[in-house]
Design a protein around this motif. Structure first.
Motif, mmCIF file in Angstrom:
data_model
loop_
_atom_site.group_PDB
_atom_site.id
_atom_site.type_symbol
_atom_site.label_atom_id
_atom_site.label_comp_id
_atom_site.label_asym_id
_atom_site.label_seq_id
_atom_site.Cartn_x
_atom_site.Cartn_y
_atom_site.Cartn_z
ATOM 1 N N CYS A 1 -56.200 9.896 -41.918
ATOM 2 C CA CYS A 1 -54.977 10.125 -41.411
ATOM 3 C C CYS A 1 -54.443 8.844 -41.239
ATOM 4 O O CYS A 1 -54.842 8.001 -41.173
ATOM 5 N N ARG B 1 -39.422 8.335 -42.943
ATOM 6 C CA ARG B 1 -40.275 9.588 -43.090
ATOM 7 C C ARG B 1 -40.881 10.035 -44.187
ATOM 8 O O ARG B 1 -41.888 10.608 -44.393
ATOM 9 N N LEU C 1 -44.412 10.103 -45.854
ATOM 10 C CA LEU C 1 -45.022 11.491 -46.305
ATOM 11 C C LEU C 1 -45.604 11.455 -47.738
ATOM 12 O O LEU C 1 -46.656 11.833 -48.200
ATOM 13 N N CYS D 1 -48.874 9.124 -48.160
ATOM 14 C CA CYS D 1 -49.937 9.751 -47.801
ATOM 15 C C CYS D 1 -50.395 10.777 -48.509
ATOM 16 O O CYS D 1 -51.433 10.931 -48.889
ATOM 17 N N PRO E 1 -50.612 12.994 -43.182
ATOM 18 C CA PRO E 1 -49.473 12.083 -42.495
ATOM 19 C C PRO E 1 -49.134 12.499 -41.050
ATOM 20 O O PRO E 1 -49.000 13.746 -40.983
ATOM 21 N N ASP F 1 -46.528 12.650 -38.316
ATOM 22 C CA ASP F 1 -45.078 12.268 -38.136
ATOM 23 C C ASP F 1 -45.042 11.348 -36.906
ATOM 24 O O ASP F 1 -45.969 11.766 -35.943
ATOM 25 N N SER G 1 -39.026 17.972 -39.578
ATOM 26 C CA SER G 1 -40.366 17.297 -39.840
ATOM 27 C C SER G 1 -40.965 18.364 -40.715
ATOM 28 O O SER G 1 -41.668 18.449 -41.650
ATOM 29 N N THR G 2 -41.039 19.834 -40.213
ATOM 30 C CA THR G 2 -41.621 21.118 -41.090
ATOM 31 C C THR G 2 -40.888 20.975 -42.522
ATOM 32 O O THR G 2 -41.328 21.630 -43.442
ATOM 33 N N PHE H 1 -44.352 18.005 -43.298
ATOM 34 C CA PHE H 1 -45.477 17.327 -41.988
ATOM 35 C C PHE H 1 -46.135 18.619 -41.362
ATOM 36 O O PHE H 1 -45.466 19.777 -40.958
ATOM 37 N N SER I 1 -48.678 17.637 -38.722
ATOM 38 C CA SER I 1 -49.422 16.938 -37.924
ATOM 39 C C SER I 1 -48.218 16.045 -37.206
ATOM 40 O O SER I 1 -47.770 15.286 -37.913
ATOM 41 N N LYS I 2 -48.206 16.152 -35.765
ATOM 42 C CA LYS I 2 -47.316 15.144 -35.348
ATOM 43 C C LYS I 2 -47.832 14.527 -33.933
ATOM 44 O O LYS I 2 -48.731 15.089 -33.086
#
Length: 300
Positions: free
Chosen positions: A157, A184, A188, A191, A198, A200, A218-219, A223, A225-226
């Motif tokens: 990660c 961002r 992403l 990664c 990734p 966020d 984000s979605t 992403f 995962s945050k």
């Protein structure tokens, strides 16, 4: 709560909650927050004079996290600062992952890999079992990211920081976050290309409205995962990153309707379903299956 027999896999670690290393009260809140992963911070959130005591408290936190089935990890200082002392102090707690701040070069990550291997052998921890999470906080780290992610198998990660990155770029921070949209997106893409999950950047505005807007971006980018700095953000992020039963039913119905549409492309009076909608529905179904499989193995 009983510990899960295996650690939560990288792809379904939805939230990484950062807590000060020397704040036992924050540790207790984090353990009750429902976060998938806790990151005890020895860098920005812990003053140098508090670090010796913080390392002891983090060992306790890591052991409690393991008993609760929570993925326990630690952000250390850079090795050339207090990083080696951090590792010596916290590794008896067997952290699942070590976050390395201000990652910019392959040499930094190789040095951390070597240091971890020595300590793992000394403590009887399976060699290579401690993950490394590079934290990208500068333009240099971002443009070097492809090479950084190839350093070793420990890296599963990677996290994008926010305030230090914005400061490095000279960006003026706004609730909408457009100033960091390219960073961002590039983060992403790098990664995903490297097969790395990734993480966020965190929403550092406490506002629920700003968090909702941030999660939409984000979605939409992709992403899953945050990182998190406010415990109350955890359930909101989980709702955004966890398909509900109704979501899955609707997605399956859409996929079935799209398949029927392909057989009869011009049905009278029907709503046309485009491939992007079908593809999004398929991804939602697949993610729900991953989360369900992990939860079912927890109850087995």
């Amino acid at each position: 709560m009983n510990a899960h027999p295996t650690p939560r896999p990288p792809g379904i670690r939805r939230t990484w909650l950062f807590v000060p290393g020397n704040h036992s009260g924050a540790h207790a809140v984090a353990l009750q927050s429902g976060a998938d992963a806790i990151v005890a911070d020895l860098e920005e959130m812990t003053s140098p004079q508090d670090r010796p005591q913080a390392r002891e408290r983090i060992v306790t936190l890591l052991r409690e996290a393991a008993r609760a089935g929570t993925f326990g990890s630690v952000r250390i200082n850079k090795l050339e600062h207090d990083g080696h002392a951090d590792l010596e102090g916290i590794m008896p707690g067997t952290p699942r992952a070590i976050f390395l701040p201000h990652a910019e070069s392959a040499a930094q990550l190789a040095a951390l890999d070597d240091a971890l291997a020595v300590i793992e052998r000394k403590l009887g921890i399976p060699e290579g079992s401690t993950e490394v999470v590079p934290v990208i906080e500068s333009a240099k780290g971002l443009v070097n990211l492809g090479a950084l992610l190839q350093v070793g198998a420990r890296i599963r990660c990677c996290m994008l920081a926010v305030e230090d990155l914005a400061a490095n770029l000279g960006a003026r921070r706004t609730p909408g976050g457009n100033e960091l949209l390219y960073a961002r997106s590039r983060f992403l893409i790098e990664c995903v290309a490297a097969g790395c999950v990734p993480i966020d950047l965190p929403c550092t505005y406490r506002s629920a409205q700003v968090l909702g807007q941030d999660l939409d971006v984000s979605t939409q980018l992709g992403f899953a995962s945050k990182s998190v700095v406010f415990p109350e953000h955890v359930p909101v992020i989980h709702r955004a990153l966890t398909p509900s039963v109704d979501d899955v039913k609707a997605a399956r119905a859409l996929v079935d309707a799209h398949a029927a549409q392909q057989a009869h492309p011009f049905p009278a009076g029907s709503t046309w379903i485009d491939y992007p909608e079908r593809n999004n529905a398929q991804r939602l179904i697949a993610r729900a299956a991953l989360l369900r499989a992990f939860n079912e193995s927890d109850n087995a």
